[in-house]
Scaffold this motif. Structure first.
Motif, PDB file in Angstrom:
ATOM      1  N   MET A 114      -9.175  -0.177 -11.492  1.00 31.89           N
ATOM      2  CA  MET A 114      -7.866  -0.838 -10.668  1.00 31.89           C
ATOM      3  C   MET A 114      -6.549  -0.526 -11.634  1.00 31.89           C
ATOM      4  N   ASN A 115      -6.872  -0.849 -12.731  1.00 30.10           N
ATOM      5  CA  ASN A 115      -5.667  -0.980 -13.514  1.00 30.10           C
ATOM      6  C   ASN A 115      -4.927   0.421 -13.633  1.00 30.10           C
ATOM      7  N   ASP A 116      -6.021   1.443 -13.761  1.00 35.20           N
ATOM      8  CA  ASP A 116      -5.573   2.871 -13.682  1.00 35.20           C
ATOM      9  C   ASP A 116      -4.564   3.388 -12.486  1.00 35.20           C
ATOM     10  N   VAL A 117      -5.316   2.841 -11.402  1.00 33.72           N
ATOM     11  CA  VAL A 117      -4.511   3.205  -9.914  1.00 33.72           C
ATOM     12  C   VAL A 117      -3.506   2.518 -10.048  1.00 33.72           C
ATOM     13  N   LEU A 118      -3.265   1.095 -10.509  1.00 33.04           N
ATOM     14  CA  LEU A 118      -1.842   0.382 -10.360  1.00 33.04           C
ATOM     15  C   LEU A 118      -0.690   1.110 -11.265  1.00 33.04           C
ATOM     16  N   ALA A 119      -1.335   1.626 -12.440  1.00 31.80           N
ATOM     17  CA  ALA A 119      -0.406   2.292 -13.244  1.00 31.80           C
ATOM     18  C   ALA A 119       0.122   3.575 -12.689  1.00 31.80           C
ATOM     19  N   TYR A 146      -2.289  -6.710  -4.092  1.00 25.50           N
ATOM     20  CA  TYR A 146      -2.537  -5.587  -2.794  1.00 25.50           C
ATOM     21  C   TYR A 146      -4.002  -4.804  -3.314  1.00 25.50           C
ATOM     22  N   LEU A 147      -3.990  -4.109  -4.509  1.00 22.93           N
ATOM     23  CA  LEU A 147      -5.131  -3.435  -4.910  1.00 22.93           C
ATOM     24  C   LEU A 147      -6.313  -4.196  -4.989  1.00 22.93           C
ATOM     25  N   SER A 148      -6.299  -5.440  -5.278  1.00 24.28           N
ATOM     26  CA  SER A 148      -7.530  -6.270  -4.871  1.00 24.28           C
ATOM     27  C   SER A 148      -8.105  -6.329  -3.676  1.00 24.28           C
ATOM     28  N   VAL A 149      -7.165  -6.403  -2.856  1.00 23.52           N
ATOM     29  CA  VAL A 149      -7.370  -6.343  -1.289  1.00 23.52           C
ATOM     30  C   VAL A 149      -7.998  -5.063  -0.961  1.00 23.52           C
ATOM     31  N   LEU A 150      -7.427  -4.141  -1.404  1.00 24.81           N
ATOM     32  CA  LEU A 150      -7.964  -2.752  -1.044  1.00 24.81           C
ATOM     33  C   LEU A 150      -9.351  -2.490  -1.612  1.00 24.81           C
ATOM     34  N   ALA A 151      -9.618  -3.078  -2.732  1.00 23.03           N
ATOM     35  CA  ALA A 151     -10.827  -2.736  -3.524  1.00 23.03           C
ATOM     36  C   ALA A 151     -12.130  -3.558  -2.660  1.00 23.03           C
ATOM     37  N   THR A 178      -7.442   5.251  -3.385  1.00 22.90           N
ATOM     38  CA  THR A 178      -8.613   4.299  -3.427  1.00 22.90           C
ATOM     39  C   THR A 178      -9.734   4.886  -2.710  1.00 22.90           C
ATOM     40  N   GLU A 179     -10.848   5.018  -3.134  1.00 22.50           N
ATOM     41  CA  GLU A 179     -11.838   5.598  -2.385  1.00 22.50           C
ATOM     42  C   GLU A 179     -12.447   4.542  -1.045  1.00 22.50           C
ATOM     43  N   GLY A 180     -12.764   5.479   0.012  1.00 23.66           N
ATOM     44  CA  GLY A 180     -12.963   4.712   1.311  1.00 23.66           C
ATOM     45  C   GLY A 180     -12.217   4.569   2.233  1.00 23.66           C
ATOM     46  N   GLY A 181     -12.695   3.898   3.274  1.00 23.36           N
ATOM     47  CA  GLY A 181     -11.546   3.859   4.495  1.00 23.36           C
ATOM     48  C   GLY A 181     -10.805   2.689   4.304  1.00 23.36           C
ATOM     49  N   ALA A 182      -9.591   2.598   3.646  1.00 17.98           N
ATOM     50  CA  ALA A 182      -8.987   1.169   3.726  1.00 17.98           C
ATOM     51  C   ALA A 182      -7.922   1.123   4.526  1.00 17.98           C
ATOM     52  N   PHE A 183      -7.632   1.846   5.403  1.00 17.13           N
ATOM     53  CA  PHE A 183      -6.172   1.983   6.201  1.00 17.13           C
ATOM     54  C   PHE A 183      -6.119   0.572   7.121  1.00 17.13           C
ATOM     55  N   ARG A 236      -2.727  -4.152   7.826  1.00 13.82           N
ATOM     56  CA  ARG A 236      -2.337  -5.615   7.511  1.00 13.82           C
ATOM     57  C   ARG A 236      -1.444  -6.179   6.112  1.00 13.82           C
ATOM     58  N   SER A 237      -1.738  -5.332   5.290  1.00 11.96           N
ATOM     59  CA  SER A 237      -0.925  -5.573   3.987  1.00 11.96           C
ATOM     60  C   SER A 237       0.615  -5.208   3.913  1.00 11.96           C
ATOM     61  N   MET A 238       0.766  -3.963   4.737  1.00 15.13           N
ATOM     62  CA  MET A 238       1.956  -3.666   4.883  1.00 15.13           C
ATOM     63  C   MET A 238       3.132  -4.520   5.710  1.00 15.13           C
ATOM     64  N   ALA A 239       2.394  -5.099   6.596  1.00 14.13           N
ATOM     65  CA  ALA A 239       3.002  -5.996   7.600  1.00 14.13           C
ATOM     66  C   ALA A 239       3.314  -7.284   6.940  1.00 14.13           C
ATOM     67  N   ALA A 240       2.128  -7.634   5.973  1.00 10.20           N
ATOM     68  CA  ALA A 240       2.674  -9.047   5.221  1.00 10.20           C
ATOM     69  C   ALA A 240       3.661  -8.488   4.174  1.00 10.20           C
TER      70      ALA A 240
END
Length: 350
Positions: free
Chosen positions: A1-6, A22-27, A72-77, A82-86
């Motif tokens: 996650m830290n690598d993706v964040l960076a 946000y990345l925690s939510v995606l994961a 991020t792997e997988g279907g997280a859209f 919801r996250s972008m709306a927030a």
């Protein structure tokens, strides 16, 4: 996650601390399909507000959200949506809060400015350089205006679009609509009146003279408001009155005793006329307004030219002053102006 964040932070320029939650939510969504919880949504709203306060454009924040979803792997859209709306909700609320604070500060500044209490630092924050000469244009509508009237916002936006936010100040003071602009922008006052004319049915405008210094705007505002008051007291026809054109009236008012003496001496004999002095005063005003043209004066009053001639002769006999004599005409005209300022004959002379 830290690598993706960076990687997201480096690619978009959005600070990492705004995206950690946000990345925690995606994961979590990728792993379990769980959508963001209420607490996580609130955290992202707070991050959106923080982004607004730091001056990060909303489009960059949105780009960072989409870029993180790509990495991020997988279907997280569904979580992305919801996250972008927030994020956006928190961002917009922070923007609205900042605008309200700015508007409150602006209203307070205008109130202080028009009472001569504004300092140079606060003025510069709103784009005014008090060392320059400024002039005020004031409008009195049929009904007193309030600061919340949407008309004010529309007019201000139109003026700012043409002249820039640092050159125009529009506000309401004592029920009057006020526009303050640099004297170098002579067209600003005219544009302001143009928008007023298009929006209001009943109105009258006063234009103050240019003045510089901290008290210059106050002086110009007082002159403009005074021009409106004089126009109403004297029954002047123009809707736009310039203080520079009315300088004789403050001079007359400074020596009230002399004006009372002039009106008493010159015009008081008109009270002997049948029906009182009002019709004769109106005749004098009409004749003076058209530079002595009897036909034009008769048209203004809706009477015959013969009636004008008769009334002027009646005035000469009662007062001893002839409107056709240059010196006596000046005395009569000044006396008539003084009578209107004193609201005579409605109000008795002292």
């Amino acid at each position: 996650m830290n690598d993706v964040l960076a990687r997201v932070s480096e690619a978009t320029g959005v600070p990492a601390d705004l995206l950690g939650g946000y990345l925690s939510v995606l994961a979590a969504t990728v792993a379990t399909g769980r959508l963001p919880s209420r607490a996580e949504v609130d955290d992202m709203r707070a991050c959106g507000a923080l982004a607004a306060e730091r001056g990060i454009p909303l489009r960059l924040l949105a780009d960072a959200c989409l870029h993180a979803a790509e990495l991020t792997e997988g279907g997280a859209f569904s979580a992305v949506r919801r996250s972008m709306a927030a994020f956006a909700e928190g961002y917009e609320e922070a923007q609205l809060t900042a605008i309200r604070k700015e508007e409150d500060g602006r209203r307070e500044f205008v109130a202080d400015l028009l009472q001569g209490r504004a300092d140079a630092r606060r003025a510069e924050h709103f784009g005014l350089r008090l060392a320059e000469a400024y002039m005020a244009t004031v409008v009195k509508a049929g009904e007193p205006l309030t600061g919340g009237d949407p008309l004010i916002r529309r007019i201000e936006q139109a003026l700012v679009a043409r002249f820039g936010s640092h050159n125009i100040l529009v506000a309401v003071r004592d029920g009057l609509l006020v526009c303050v602009s640099p004297a170098s922008l002579g067209a600003a006052g005219g544009e302001f009146v143009h928008h007023v004319r298009a929006a209001l049915t009943t109105w009258r405008a006063g234009v103050g003279r240019p003045h510089s210094g901290p008290g210059g705007i106050v002086t110009s505002y007082q002159e403009a408001a005074g021009a409106i008051e004089l126009g109403e007291r004297l029954g002047l026809r123009p809707q736009v009155l310039k203080a520079a054109d009315l300088l004789v009236f403050p001079v007359l008012l400074r020596d009230r005793g002399a004006i009372v003496d002039l009106v008493t001496t010159v015009l008081a004999p008109l009270t002997k006329a049948r029906g009182g002095p009002e019709a004769l005063l109106e005749t004098l005003e009409a004749v003076f307004a058209v530079q002595g043209n009897h036909t034009a004066a008769a048209r203004r009053l809706g009477i015959s030219t013969r009636t004008i001639t008769y009334r002027l002769e009646r005035i000469r006999r009662l007062t001893g002053f002839s409107p056709t004599d240059p010196t006596q005409r000046f005395t009569l005209e000044t006396a008539v102006l003084g009578a209107r300022l004193l609201e005579w004959p409605e109000e008795p002379l002292p």
